[in-house]
Motif scaffolding. Structure first.
Motif, PDB file in Angstrom:
ATOM      1  N   PRO A   1       0.832  -1.212   0.000  1.00 44.47           N
ATOM      2  CA  PRO A   1       0.000   0.000   0.000  1.00 44.47           C
ATOM      3  C   PRO A   1       0.862   1.256   0.000  1.00 44.47           C
ATOM      4  CG  PRO A   1      -0.847  -1.599   1.565  1.00 44.47           C
ATOM      5  CD  PRO A   1       0.462  -2.144   1.077  1.00 44.47           C
ATOM      6  N   ALA A   2       0.512   2.215  -0.874  1.00 43.18           N
ATOM      7  CA  ALA A   2       1.307   3.426  -1.006  1.00 43.18           C
ATOM      8  C   ALA A   2       1.007   4.394   0.129  1.00 43.18           C
ATOM      9  CB  ALA A   2       1.022   4.093  -2.349  1.00 43.18           C
ATOM     10  N   SER A   3       1.949   5.303   0.371  1.00 43.21           N
ATOM     11  CA  SER A   3       1.765   6.345   1.372  1.00 43.21           C
ATOM     12  C   SER A   3       0.625   7.255   0.953  1.00 43.21           C
ATOM     13  CB  SER A   3       3.056   7.158   1.514  1.00 43.21           C
ATOM     14  OG  SER A   3       2.827   8.328   2.275  1.00 43.21           O
ATOM     15  N   ASP A   4      -0.076   7.817   1.962  1.00 45.72           N
ATOM     16  CA  ASP A   4      -1.162   8.749   1.642  1.00 45.72           C
ATOM     17  C   ASP A   4      -0.673  10.188   1.525  1.00 45.72           C
ATOM     18  OD1 ASP A   4      -0.536   9.349   4.232  1.00 45.72           O
ATOM     19  OD2 ASP A   4      -2.546   9.001   5.046  1.00 45.72           O
ATOM     20  N   TYR A   5       0.640  10.356   1.579  1.00 44.92           N
ATOM     21  CA  TYR A   5       1.238  11.684   1.439  1.00 44.92           C
ATOM     22  C   TYR A   5       0.720  12.671   2.488  1.00 44.92           C
ATOM     23  CZ  TYR A   5       3.480  10.482  -2.941  1.00 44.92           C
ATOM     24  OH  TYR A   5       4.290   9.907  -3.888  1.00 44.92           O
ATOM     25  N   SER A   6       0.349  12.194   3.633  1.00 42.97           N
ATOM     26  CA  SER A   6      -0.141  13.093   4.676  1.00 42.97           C
ATOM     27  C   SER A   6       1.015  13.918   5.222  1.00 42.97           C
ATOM     28  CB  SER A   6      -0.809  12.288   5.792  1.00 42.97           C
ATOM     29  OG  SER A   6       0.120  11.380   6.360  1.00 42.97           O
TER      30      SER A   6
ATOM     31  N   LEU B   1      -1.157   0.176  -8.093  1.00 45.22           N
ATOM     32  CA  LEU B   1      -0.980  -1.162  -7.522  1.00 45.22           C
ATOM     33  C   LEU B   1      -0.269  -1.114  -6.176  1.00 45.22           C
ATOM     34  CD1 LEU B   1       0.054  -3.316 -10.615  1.00 45.22           C
ATOM     35  CD2 LEU B   1      -2.077  -3.439  -9.337  1.00 45.22           C
ATOM     36  N   GLY B   2       0.302   0.037  -5.846  1.00 42.01           N
ATOM     37  CA  GLY B   2       1.014   0.178  -4.584  1.00 42.01           C
ATOM     38  C   GLY B   2       2.457   0.585  -4.791  1.00 42.01           C
ATOM     39  N   ALA B   3       3.164   0.735  -3.697  1.00 39.27           N
ATOM     40  CA  ALA B   3       4.558   1.167  -3.731  1.00 39.27           C
ATOM     41  C   ALA B   3       5.492  -0.035  -3.864  1.00 39.27           C
ATOM     42  CB  ALA B   3       4.891   1.937  -2.464  1.00 39.27           C
ATOM     43  N   LEU B   4       6.663   0.210  -4.437  1.00 41.79           N
ATOM     44  CA  LEU B   4       7.685  -0.828  -4.473  1.00 41.79           C
ATOM     45  C   LEU B   4       8.086  -1.207  -3.055  1.00 41.79           C
ATOM     46  CD1 LEU B   4      10.096   0.424  -7.286  1.00 41.79           C
ATOM     47  CD2 LEU B   4       8.682  -1.629  -7.355  1.00 41.79           C
ATOM     48  N   PRO B   5       8.373  -2.475  -2.789  1.00 41.98           N
ATOM     49  CA  PRO B   5       8.861  -2.837  -1.461  1.00 41.98           C
ATOM     50  C   PRO B   5      10.138  -2.082  -1.145  1.00 41.98           C
ATOM     51  CG  PRO B   5       8.286  -4.796  -2.728  1.00 41.98           C
ATOM     52  CD  PRO B   5       8.247  -3.643  -3.678  1.00 41.98           C
ATOM     53  N   GLY B   6      10.275  -1.647   0.087  1.00 40.74           N
ATOM     54  CA  GLY B   6      11.477  -0.946   0.509  1.00 40.74           C
ATOM     55  C   GLY B   6      12.624  -1.905   0.769  1.00 40.74           C
ATOM     56  N   SER B   7      13.730  -1.358   1.246  1.00 36.62           N
ATOM     57  CA  SER B   7      14.931  -2.168   1.475  1.00 36.62           C
ATOM     58  C   SER B   7      15.021  -2.690   2.905  1.00 36.62           C
ATOM     59  CB  SER B   7      16.185  -1.343   1.149  1.00 36.62           C
ATOM     60  OG  SER B   7      16.225  -0.169   1.936  1.00 36.62           O
TER      61      SER B   7
ATOM     62  N   ARG C   1      -4.785  -2.990 -12.563  1.00 36.02           N
ATOM     63  CA  ARG C   1      -4.895  -4.385 -12.127  1.00 36.02           C
ATOM     64  C   ARG C   1      -4.139  -5.272 -13.106  1.00 36.02           C
ATOM     65  NH1 ARG C   1      -9.445  -6.874 -14.772  1.00 36.02           N
ATOM     66  NH2 ARG C   1     -10.485  -5.380 -16.161  1.00 36.02           N
ATOM     67  N   ILE C   2      -3.684  -6.402 -12.603  1.00 35.37           N
ATOM     68  CA  ILE C   2      -2.989  -7.382 -13.435  1.00 35.37           C
ATOM     69  C   ILE C   2      -4.043  -8.181 -14.190  1.00 35.37           C
ATOM     70  CG2 ILE C   2      -1.469  -9.381 -13.421  1.00 35.37           C
ATOM     71  CD1 ILE C   2      -0.165  -8.239 -10.906  1.00 35.37           C
ATOM     72  N   THR C   3      -3.972  -8.115 -15.516  1.00 35.62           N
ATOM     73  CA  THR C   3      -5.009  -8.750 -16.345  1.00 35.62           C
ATOM     74  C   THR C   3      -4.558 -10.046 -16.995  1.00 35.62           C
ATOM     75  OG1 THR C   3      -4.308  -7.407 -18.240  1.00 35.62           O
ATOM     76  CG2 THR C   3      -6.067  -6.528 -16.851  1.00 35.62           C
ATOM     77  N   GLY C   4      -3.285 -10.344 -16.955  1.00 37.16           N
ATOM     78  CA  GLY C   4      -2.795 -11.558 -17.595  1.00 37.16           C
ATOM     79  C   GLY C   4      -1.289 -11.613 -17.568  1.00 37.16           C
ATOM     80  N   TYR C   5      -0.731 -12.514 -18.362  1.00 35.64           N
ATOM     81  CA  TYR C   5       0.722 -12.707 -18.394  1.00 35.64           C
ATOM     82  C   TYR C   5       1.162 -12.845 -19.847  1.00 35.64           C
ATOM     83  CZ  TYR C   5       0.450 -13.400 -13.386  1.00 35.64           C
ATOM     84  OH  TYR C   5       0.228 -13.210 -12.042  1.00 35.64           O
TER      85      TYR C   5
END
Length: 399
Positions: free
Chosen positions: A187-192, A217-223, A311-315
């Motif tokens: 989930p991405a930050s809400d920029y609050s 789709l959300g944020a990239l996973p952090g480190s 959304r992911i629709t296929g491959y």
């Protein structure tokens, strides 16, 4: 497409696998000087982690990694988890006192004239290994990920911080490699803004900036990944135990993000996720429109944003139309231990291969990858009820 777990007894330096046959490697080698790995009552001769000197330990790990590069496909990735050790100043790394297994089974004291560690210093084994992979093997180090352990073990120290993390390294053979990070976005930050902080841009511009920069789709996973350790209860009838199994969440994220769910039988490429995005829609705020009386008047502060949807629709693969059947991707753990990686890979539709020198550990992995309770735990499902002793098998042919 169903995955399966394969358990093999073998050496991480000489894998019983053909060249370029593996899509992803996820593993955690034995830590230096921590414990003695055994089969029954016998210590495994030449085991990694019981070398006389840390330099020999790193050299052996690099020999293993060179072999992993042989079996890995060019577009594959290697993920390695490695812990560090302290130099005690008494001739051996921390953990190698007179009572430790490594000490009892012939590990010689650390030669201070070699690497010259100051007493109480971290040896830096994870980074020595990572730099060796880059300098000596030519691997590309794409990322260092910190394993933040919220339930790490306490330490009896009073003059430094408690260590509650370990290192994961992500290596690749080439610049272009398989990646499907859309599968593991967060989930991405809400920029609050912070309380009392001044807004840098007007509200309308800020909303437009969010729409331009945030992936729906959300944020990239952090480190830094916070993952709690996970206990493993081995049945008594196996006659052995495993004390260093990493939690299932680690291979689950890595497998979803860096191994294809299926390999196209026509072009040989791994299928990548294809995303479909609907455009964002700007509409007038009813409050502002009613106040001005002019519905064509749309100031920045009076507009409302319907965010885009992705959304992911296929491959897709290299085929113009991906209609050919696929076969499962292959995920390897050359230090398979209790079989965590192969178990998770199988439940995610891949073929998981677990390799270990210890017959005891292979027996644990064989049990774990076939046990209904462990498979349910890997899937995040409740443990199934035990089958009544008199109940017939559902798979036996009825006469």
């Amino acid at each position: 497409m169903n995955g399966r777990a394969i358990v093999l007894r073998g050496d991480a330096r000489n894998l019983p696998l053909p060249d370029e046959s593996v899509d992803l490697i996820v593993t955690s080698p034995p830590y230096y000087g921590l414990r003695d790995y055994r089969d029954g009552d016998e210590s495994l001769a030449g085991q990694i982690g019981n070398e006389p000197h840390p330099r020999e330990y790193i050299d052996n790990l690099l020999d293993c990694t060179r072999e992993w590069m042989r079996v890995l496909k060019p577009e594959g990735s290697i993920w390695v988890n490695l812990g560090d050790s302290y130099y005690s100043g008494r001739g051996a790394p921390k953990g190698q006192d007179a009572k430790s297994p490594a000490r009892r089974f012939g590990v010689r004291p650390l030669d201070r004239s070699g690497l010259g560690f100051p007493p109480k210093s971290l040896i830096g084994l994870p980074w020595r290994y990572a730099i060796g992979c880059v300098d000596d093997l030519g691997l590309t180090l794409r990322a260092e990920v910190i394993w933040d352990k919220p339930n790490g073990l306490p330490e009896s120290v009073t003059d430094r911080v408690r260590r509650s993390h370990e290192h994961w390294f992500h290596f690749t053979l080439q610049r272009r490699y398989y990646s499907a990070v859309d599968e593991i976005r967060q989930p991405a930050s809400d920029y609050s803004r912070r309380p009392g902080a001044q807004r840098a841009t007007p509200p309308g511009q800020r909303r437009r900036a969010m729409a331009d920069t945030v992936n729906p789709l959300g944020a990239l996973p952090g480190s830094v990944w916070e993952v709690a350790s996970q206990p493993l209860n081995v049945p008594e009838h196996l006659g052995t135990d495993h004390y260093a199994a990493f939690p299932m969440e680690w291979p689950r994220r890595i497998i979803r993000g860096w191994s294809p769910p299926g390999i196209c039988t026509a072009c040989g490429e791994g299928r990548r996720p294809v995303c479909e995005r609907t455009p964002m829609v700007w509409r007038e705020s009813p409050t502002i429109a009613g106040r001005t009386g002019d519905r064509s008047y749309k100031p920045a502060s009076g507009t409302m944003l319907t965010p885009p949807e992705t959304r992911i629709t296929g491959y897709a693969c290299a085929c113009p139309t991906p209609v050919a059947p696929t076969r499962p991707g292959v995920v390897l753990d050359p230090f398979g231990g209790s079989g965590t990686t192969s178990l998770v890979a199988a439940t995610l539709g891949r073929h998981g291969v677990s390799v270990d020198r210890s017959a005891d550990y292979c027996r644990i992995a064989q049990w774990r990858t076939t046990d209904p309770g462990e498979r349910a735990r890997a899937l995040g499902l409740p443990k199934p009820q035990p089958v009544h002793p008199g109940q017939d098998s559902l798979f036996e042919e009825i006469a």
